[in-house]
Scaffold this active site. Structure first.
Site, PDB file in Angstrom:
ATOM      1  N   TRP A  16      64.047  50.014  15.224  1.00 34.62           N
ATOM      2  CA  TRP A  16      63.329  48.816  14.770  1.00 34.62           C
ATOM      3  C   TRP A  16      62.835  49.074  13.352  1.00 34.62           C
ATOM      4  O   TRP A  16      62.192  50.092  13.078  1.00 34.62           O
ATOM      5  CB  TRP A  16      62.173  48.550  15.720  1.00 34.62           C
ATOM      6  CG  TRP A  16      61.313  47.370  15.400  1.00 34.62           C
ATOM      7  CD1 TRP A  16      61.723  46.114  15.079  1.00 34.62           C
ATOM      8  CD2 TRP A  16      59.880  47.332  15.419  1.00 34.62           C
ATOM      9  NE1 TRP A  16      60.640  45.286  14.886  1.00 34.62           N
ATOM     10  CE2 TRP A  16      59.492  46.014  15.089  1.00 34.62           C
ATOM     11  CE3 TRP A  16      58.896  48.278  15.681  1.00 34.62           C
ATOM     12  CZ2 TRP A  16      58.158  45.620  15.009  1.00 34.62           C
ATOM     13  CZ3 TRP A  16      57.569  47.890  15.604  1.00 34.62           C
ATOM     14  CH2 TRP A  16      57.203  46.581  15.275  1.00 34.62           C
ATOM     15  N   ASP A  35      57.674  54.614  22.289  1.00 36.52           N
ATOM     16  CA  ASP A  35      57.439  53.194  22.029  1.00 36.52           C
ATOM     17  C   ASP A  35      57.978  52.458  23.252  1.00 36.52           C
ATOM     18  O   ASP A  35      59.190  52.331  23.426  1.00 36.52           O
ATOM     19  CB  ASP A  35      58.162  52.760  20.756  1.00 36.52           C
ATOM     20  CG  ASP A  35      57.901  51.295  20.414  1.00 36.52           C
ATOM     21  OD1 ASP A  35      57.272  50.595  21.226  1.00 36.52           O
ATOM     22  OD2 ASP A  35      58.341  50.850  19.334  1.00 36.52           O
ATOM     23  N   LYS A  89      56.334  41.218  25.628  1.00 29.67           N
ATOM     24  CA  LYS A  89      57.558  40.777  26.288  1.00 29.67           C
ATOM     25  C   LYS A  89      57.350  40.539  27.776  1.00 29.67           C
ATOM     26  O   LYS A  89      57.610  39.446  28.285  1.00 29.67           O
ATOM     27  CB  LYS A  89      58.679  41.797  26.070  1.00 29.67           C
ATOM     28  CG  LYS A  89      59.452  41.606  24.786  1.00 29.67           C
ATOM     29  CD  LYS A  89      58.631  41.930  23.558  1.00 29.67           C
ATOM     30  CE  LYS A  89      59.437  41.761  22.285  1.00 29.67           C
ATOM     31  NZ  LYS A  89      58.636  42.120  21.093  1.00 29.67           N
TER      32      LYS A  89
END
Length: 395
Positions: free
Chosen positions: A130, A211, A246
């Protein structure tokens, strides 16, 4: 003085959304930004969240500050979700959690913590990853190194390449892992590969930093924690930054957590005191609403069951779109079967930056220039147009 400031380039993902909004074509498709979407292209509020919010609004009687660590009870609920209530980490009180404004905020607090406490000076980040990882950890003052991750030929995680890269890491360096649903590739280590990585990092004296932004979006809430839980067997110390953007759909509430695991409860208390200083220096104390929602849902068996069902429904929809997309492509003579093997919302298509530019200009299909697409943006309504566009740029 400000006239000397040069304009910054647009964010590669958020800037893409702005560009998409300005596009006047009615058949445009946005596969860029990483948010879950329904068949109708909406990003919904979960039913369990609505119920929790109603309870909170009816019982809330103050808007006073939270503590530095966040909503009372949030920490234990997060730890139970990541490690399980029966894990040694939880049972021996070796973990401490602070609430953070989203997964990004948790990553930044973690970066500040390890830099300020001289835990590490260098963090190894997968290539690719990312894009914001480099900005977050660079801003925290850490030196950034990259380790190889993805094999473009096999469209999968490359364990040997990762290990070969990490042999250059020095004892005390931090290694960032994606807990599941690797962003941007969608390719995760297998159970056996997690074991190998856990042993390797322990033997080389490296600090794992996870993460963990997509728990529940790959195989299941429990299954997706396999990587983190595997490392428990080999490491007494590691860090996890998790997000509820999410799996709770709480994108704009910015709710996440940073958990530091130590060798014993005493060390955890000392680490916790420094984690709170890092929070205080960044945002003083976290916003309340998102944390209250998560705590309300996870602490109520009925709401938690409804949440688990809703997470499954989102996960199933993503998998259905993967399968449909691959079937439609195959019918046009394009073999992208690797997409079904990838996990979570994202897939690395293999499209070149030039092809991405062409598919946007000619067909109104927006995706990140590295070829990453958000599979959740595919629907039965746009999949045929998407396949036609891909065939067009591959021709």
């Amino acid at each position: 003085m400000f006239e000397k400031i040069a304009a910054a380039p647009a964010d590669p993902i958020l800037g893409l959304t702005e560009e998409f909004k300005k596009d006047t074509r009615s058949d445009k498709i946005n596969l860029g930004v990483g948010v879950f979407k329904t068949e109708d292209g909406k990003t919904p509020i979960l039913n369990c969240v609505k119920k929790a919010e109603k309870r909170i609004l009816e019982s809330e009687n103050t808007k006073s500050y939270l503590s530095i660590a966040g909503v009372p009870g949030f920490d234990k609920l997060v730890q139970d979700l990541i490690f399980s209530a029966k894990s040694d980490v939880v049972a021996s009180s070796r973990a401490r959690t602070v609430q953070a404004p989203g997964g990004t905020g948790a990553l930044r607090i973690g970066g500040d913590f390890i830099h300020q406490q001289n835990v590490s000076s260098t963090i190894w980040i997968s290539d690719p990853t990312w894009a914001n990882h480099m900005k977050v950890f660079g801003a925290a003052g850490l030196k950034i190194e990259r380790y190889k991750y993805y094999n473009k030929e096999t469209h999968s995680f490359d364990l040997q390449a990762a290990l070969d890269s990490l042999k250059a890491a020095k004892p005390g360096d931090t290694v960032l892992f994606h807990g599941c649903c690797h962003n941007p590739t969608g390719s995760d280590p297998s159970a056996e590969e997690w074991e190998t990585l856990g042993k390797f990092t322990a033997e080389h004296g490296l600090l794992p930093f996870f993460d963990f932004a997509y728990q529940g979006f790959s195989k299941g809430l429990e299954e997706d924690a396999a990587g983190v839980r595997t490392f428990e067997k080999y490491h007494k110390e590691f860090i996890v930054a998790n997000s509820f953007s999410k799996n709770f759909g709480l994108y704009n509430e910015r709710i996440g957590g940073l958990t530091v695991v130590c060798a014993n409860s005493g060390d955890a208390d000392k680490a916790f005191s420094q984690m709170k200083i890092a929070v205080r220096a960044n945002f003083s104390n976290p916003p309340a609403h998102g944390g209250k929602i998560v705590a309300e849902v996870l602490s109520d068996p009925e709401l938690k069951k409804e949440w688990e069902d809703e997470v499954k429904a989102m996960r199933d929809r993503i998998l259905d779109m993967r399968k449909l997309f691959v079937e439609k492509l195959k019918a046009e003579g394009i073999d992208w079967g690797f997409i079904v093997k990838q996990n979570g919302m994202f897939s690395f298509t293999g499209l070149t930056p030039e092809q991405v530019d062409k598919i946007k200009a000619d067909c109104g299909v927006y995706c990140v220039r590295n070829g990453r697409i958000n599979v959740a943006g595919i629907s039965t309504k746009n999949v045929d147009a998407l396949v036609k566009a891909i065939k067009h740029v591959l021709a």
